[in-house]
Design a protein around this motif. Structure first.
Motif, PDB file in Angstrom:
ATOM      1  N   ALA A 214      -3.673  -3.638  -0.833  1.00 48.14           N
ATOM      2  CA  ALA A 214      -3.614  -2.800   0.373  1.00 48.14           C
ATOM      3  C   ALA A 214      -4.988  -2.703   1.049  1.00 48.14           C
ATOM      4  O   ALA A 214      -5.094  -2.760   2.284  1.00 48.14           O
ATOM      5  CB  ALA A 214      -3.109  -1.407   0.004  1.00 48.14           C
ATOM      6  N   ILE A 215      -6.054  -2.582   0.232  1.00 50.60           N
ATOM      7  CA  ILE A 215      -7.409  -2.468   0.804  1.00 50.60           C
ATOM      8  C   ILE A 215      -7.762  -3.715   1.611  1.00 50.60           C
ATOM      9  O   ILE A 215      -8.233  -3.639   2.759  1.00 50.60           O
ATOM     10  CB  ILE A 215      -8.437  -2.238  -0.323  1.00 50.60           C
ATOM     11  CG1 ILE A 215      -8.244  -0.839  -0.930  1.00 50.60           C
ATOM     12  CG2 ILE A 215      -9.866  -2.394   0.206  1.00 50.60           C
ATOM     13  CD1 ILE A 215      -9.031  -0.612  -2.203  1.00 50.60           C
ATOM     14  N   TYR A 216      -7.518  -4.881   1.034  1.00 50.21           N
ATOM     15  CA  TYR A 216      -7.840  -6.127   1.739  1.00 50.21           C
ATOM     16  C   TYR A 216      -6.907  -6.341   2.942  1.00 50.21           C
ATOM     17  O   TYR A 216      -7.319  -6.879   3.968  1.00 50.21           O
ATOM     18  CB  TYR A 216      -7.751  -7.320   0.784  1.00 50.21           C
ATOM     19  CG  TYR A 216      -8.885  -7.367  -0.209  1.00 50.21           C
ATOM     20  CD1 TYR A 216     -10.201  -7.536   0.215  1.00 50.21           C
ATOM     21  CD2 TYR A 216      -8.642  -7.234  -1.580  1.00 50.21           C
ATOM     22  CE1 TYR A 216     -11.244  -7.580  -0.706  1.00 50.21           C
ATOM     23  CE2 TYR A 216      -9.678  -7.271  -2.507  1.00 50.21           C
ATOM     24  CZ  TYR A 216     -10.983  -7.443  -2.056  1.00 50.21           C
ATOM     25  OH  TYR A 216     -12.016  -7.488  -2.956  1.00 50.21           O
ATOM     26  N   GLY A 217      -5.648  -5.931   2.785  1.00 50.38           N
ATOM     27  CA  GLY A 217      -4.719  -6.059   3.905  1.00 50.38           C
ATOM     28  C   GLY A 217      -5.155  -5.210   5.092  1.00 50.38           C
ATOM     29  O   GLY A 217      -5.102  -5.665   6.253  1.00 50.38           O
ATOM     30  N   GLU A 218      -5.607  -3.989   4.823  1.00 49.19           N
ATOM     31  CA  GLU A 218      -6.094  -3.119   5.914  1.00 49.19           C
ATOM     32  C   GLU A 218      -7.366  -3.692   6.538  1.00 49.19           C
ATOM     33  O   GLU A 218      -7.572  -3.603   7.752  1.00 49.19           O
ATOM     34  CB  GLU A 218      -6.363  -1.703   5.372  1.00 49.19           C
ATOM     35  CG  GLU A 218      -5.125  -0.940   4.927  1.00 49.19           C
ATOM     36  CD  GLU A 218      -4.224  -0.537   6.091  1.00 49.19           C
ATOM     37  OE1 GLU A 218      -4.575  -0.814   7.258  1.00 49.19           O
ATOM     38  OE2 GLU A 218      -3.148   0.051   5.827  1.00 49.19           O
ATOM     39  N   GLY A 219      -8.216  -4.295   5.699  1.00 49.53           N
ATOM     40  CA  GLY A 219      -9.427  -4.936   6.233  1.00 49.53           C
ATOM     41  C   GLY A 219      -9.094  -6.080   7.172  1.00 49.53           C
ATOM     42  O   GLY A 219      -9.710  -6.234   8.239  1.00 49.53           O
ATOM     43  N   ALA A 220      -8.099  -6.889   6.767  1.00 51.84           N
ATOM     44  CA  ALA A 220      -7.670  -7.997   7.624  1.00 51.84           C
ATOM     45  C   ALA A 220      -7.090  -7.480   8.933  1.00 51.84           C
ATOM     46  O   ALA A 220      -7.364  -8.017  10.018  1.00 51.84           O
ATOM     47  CB  ALA A 220      -6.643  -8.849   6.885  1.00 51.84           C
ATOM     48  N   LEU A 221      -6.267  -6.425   8.840  1.00 54.92           N
ATOM     49  CA  LEU A 221      -5.629  -5.873  10.035  1.00 54.92           C
ATOM     50  C   LEU A 221      -6.667  -5.328  11.015  1.00 54.92           C
ATOM     51  O   LEU A 221      -6.568  -5.544  12.230  1.00 54.92           O
ATOM     52  CB  LEU A 221      -4.650  -4.769   9.617  1.00 54.92           C
ATOM     53  CG  LEU A 221      -3.834  -4.131  10.742  1.00 54.92           C
ATOM     54  CD1 LEU A 221      -3.006  -5.172  11.480  1.00 54.92           C
ATOM     55  CD2 LEU A 221      -2.933  -3.038  10.183  1.00 54.92           C
TER      56      LEU A 221
END
Length: 739
Positions: A214-221
């Protein structure tokens, strides 16, 4: 032809004059054109990353036209390759291959390492799309050797990371993605970081680290939104929707799902897909039309009769080009074959490693079972010994019933441990057949006599059908042959009641000293079904669970027979019918010794010894075993001293006279073998009987070599214990008297 030559010379002169006059002008125009083409390339890169693929293709088409007009092959190669990459992003493989193949043709005409590197990078993408991951990685390695451009290297890192995720090599993939999170790329810093965040999010999702995902996904978003990377915005929302579902954060998952619906309505809609496909199809069609038009023009120009010689040259050139293409194709196929061989070698190495690991696991299993079986013998010795002593102390009838049940369980467990140890020794290649002189009939008769009690219990006769033509002296391993017949005859008796067991030994062939013998153990027992016969020689197989419970046993006897016969290069065979009995048979190839003659026919007699007054030394480190052994000797009116270890044993043997020494082998300090060797330096006559819980690494030969006269394995049957003591003490006295 002379006119043609003068015509060509005139054209060359005018061309040179034109070049000299316009050199400075063309130089200025050239730099301007290159700048324009590079500007188009930069614009196309930005448009591609923003998922405006139709606009990116249009921009690259302008660069292509300008590069072709300028005649710069390197820039033209660049434009073709960049278009091929966008066609791949559009999932249009055929269009990508057209531009990729066109760049390949131009690369033959110019030395251009960067173009060669991009060519291999595109091929790696195609291989990855076809799930040829290992070949894709090899192609990327080749590409890296050709160029060190930072942006190009970063894109390779990104593609490698995605491949490693598919291969589940997450540690390598993580290194690639993490290096891209902090990249300093001057062209695509934010785009590469966005894709790296997405890669790490997917990787952590696969290994069920949902918080990190989730942390990396939010960073990508976040990065994707800031830079208008529409496709990455969509990919990040899709990944976060799945991740939050796993985390049971359904509010956040629904929020990402709503974002996806909005994106599909506004950006990723059918109209956009249609526009991109239309643009791509038009560019592909125009490109192919231009190529056809160029070829038509060339053919038209060559139709003039004055240029027929040129047509021939071109046709020859075309022929040579075709031959060259075939040669290149053959070379490439050969290279692919070499790479495949390398992959096979890698796989073979992996298989070798797996095999070594399996061997290590087998050795660990064997050593474990050996250690367990060895360690079980010490407490089992206490169980069987104490049970025997209690049975001899006039217990009540009620106690006697329980003690007999305990004795039966102890004997069963002892046989089971012996079977496991025997199989382990064979599996671990710890057994090798001896090659000594022995009498076969005596060996078989001893086995039969030892099993007569079991036969009487089942009201079954044991019949020996022995061929008198078999030589009296044979060379082989009588101990292992005894084990084979003990298991076969014992197995037959177990399943035969009110019947007979027949042991057959026949001479099949004799040529000088080479003898071939046929053996068979047949019974009239319950028989074995056809279905069960296939697995009857495997471990723990007796036919069925019901048979195991009714007749007892571990099912290891036939496995031991099969393994022991394997040491003699022989194979056990079976014929059986339910309700009518079974027949186990095999052949053995032995050597005979015709020159040896038996002077005295053998007789098997059970001796009774007078033990009263004998004085023995017990060498044993276990206190319980000391008490049991001493009490068993006392029952026969024998006295004894006790040595707690090997050193005490040597000291006591040196200062006292004993009728025999009972030597434990496994003790702290010096072992029983070492103690025996030291005792034999000053005492060569006192019988030493190895009394030991034998293990996988123990060798009976080494006990005898150390100076032991006999071996009794713990736990033992009392009658065997007393018989061995009597045989070794009184046979020695007979020999001494005779001498």
């Amino acid at each position: 032809m002379r006119f043609l030559a003068r015509h060509i010379k005139l054209h060359i002169f005018l061309a040179l004059l034109f070049l000299i006059v316009g050199a400075n002008f063309l130089h200025g125009q050239s730099n301007s054109a290159i700048d324009s083409i590079n500007t188009y390339f930069d614009q196309a890169r930005v448009l591609k990353n923003q998922n405006k693929l139709d606009l990116a293709l249009g921009t690259l088409k302008k660069a292509e036209v300008l590069a072709e007009r300028k005649g710069d092959l390197k820039l033209l190669i660049d434009s073709y390759q960049k278009q091929a990459i966008i066609f791949l992003q559009l999932e249009k493989q055929d269009g990508a291959e057209i531009f990729w193949d066109r760049s390949k043709g131009l690369l033959k005409d110019v030395e251009y390492p960067y173009g060669d590197a991009i060519f291999k990078y595109i091929e790696a993408i195609m291989l990855y799309r076809r799930e040829n991951n290992f070949q894709a990685l090899l192609m990327l390695d080749e590409a890296k050797q050709l160029n060190n451009d930072r942006n190009f290297f970063n894109n390779i890192l990104l593609l490698e990371g995605n491949i490693y995720v598919d291969l589940e090599k997450y540690d390598v993939a993580s290194k690639n993605f993490n290096s891209l999170l902090i990249n300093t790329d001057i062209y695509e810093q934010d785009y590469l970081a966005t894709r790296a965040n997405l890669g790490l999010s997917l990787m952590n999702y696969k290994i069920e680290k949902f918080e990190e995902s989730a942390i990396y996904g939010e960073g990508a978003l976040k990065l994707a939104k800031e830079n208008n990377f529409d496709k990455e915005v969509k990919d990040a929302n899709e990944q976060l929707k799945l991740t939050y579902q796993k985390m049971e954060r359904f509010d956040l998952s629904n929020n990402n799902y709503s974002n996806l619906l909005a994106l599909r309505d506004s950006i990723f809609n059918a109209e956009k897909v249609k526009t991109e496909a239309k643009t791509a199809n038009k560019i592909q069609f125009d490109f192919m039309s231009d190529q056809i038009a160029k070829q038509d023009k060339e053919i038209e120009d060559l139709t003039d009769a004055t240029n027929r010689s040129e047509i021939i040259v071109i046709l020859v050139s075309a022929f040579l080009i075709i031959i060259s293409l075939l040669a290149v194709s053959l070379y490439r196929n050969n290279q692919i074959k070499l790479k495949t061989n390398d992959l096979l070698q890698t796989k073979n190495s992996e298989l070798q490693g797996a095999r070594d690991a399996a061997v290590s696991a087998m050795e660990a299993k064997t050593n474990f079972l050996s250690t367990v079986s060895h360690e079980l013998r010490t407490p089992l010795y206490a169980v069987t010994g104490l049970t025997h002593l209690l049975l001899e102390e006039n217990p009540s009838e009620n106690q006697k019933e329980h003690l007999k049940a305990l004795k039966f369980s102890g004997d069963y467990l002892l046989n089971f441990i012996n079977d496991i140890l025997q199989i382990n020794k064979i599996d671990a290649d710890k057994l090798e057949p001896l090659n000594i002189d022995f009498n076969l009939k005596r060996t078989i008769q001893e086995v039969i006599d030892s099993l007569q009690q079991s036969a009487k219990a089942n009201r079954t006769k044991i019949i020996l059908d022995y061929d008198d033509e078999i030589p009296g002296h044979l060379m082989s391993d009588p101990i292992k042959l005894s084990q084979i017949f003990m298991n076969l005859v014992g197995n037959a008796l177990k399943f035969t009641k009110d019947g007979e067991v027949k042991v057959i030994a026949k001479l099949m062939k004799k040529e000088e000293e080479d003898v071939t013998l046929y053996f068979e153990v047949a019974d009239t027992g319950i028989g074995i079904s056809k279905e069960k016969q296939e697995n009857i020689f495997e471990g723990f197989e007796q036919g069925s669970i019901q048979i195991n419970r009714e007749y007892g046993g571990t099912g290891l006897g036939l496995t031991i027979v099969k393994s022991l016969l394997g040491l003699f290069d022989s194979k056990i065979q079976l014929e059986s019918e339910l309700g009518k009995g079974s027949s186990f048979f095999f052949e053995l190839h032995l050597k005979s010794k015709d020159s040896l003659v038996d002077d005295i026919p053998f007789e098997i007699t059970q001796q009774d010894f007078e033990f009263k007054g004998l004085h023995l030394l017990i060498v044993e480190d276990n206190k319980i075993n000391q008490v049991i052994t001493k009490k068993m000797l006392s029952k026969k009116e024998m006295t004894s001293d006790i040595a707690n270890n090997g050193l005490e044993a040597v000291e006591l043997a040196e200062t006292n006279n004993y009728d025999a020494i009972l030597m434990d082998i496994h003790m702290p300090g010096i072992s029983g073998e070492e103690a025996t060797v030291r005792i034999r330096k000053f005492d060569i006559s006192t019988p030493i009987i190895a009394l030991t819980a034998i293990s996988l690494d123990d060798s009976l030969e080494s006990f005898y070599a150390a100076g032991c006269n006999d071996v009794v394995t713990k736990p033992f049957k009392p009658e065997v214990f007393y018989q061995k003591i009597g045989e070794n003490i009184f046979s020695k006295r007979v020999k001494n008297t005779g001498s």
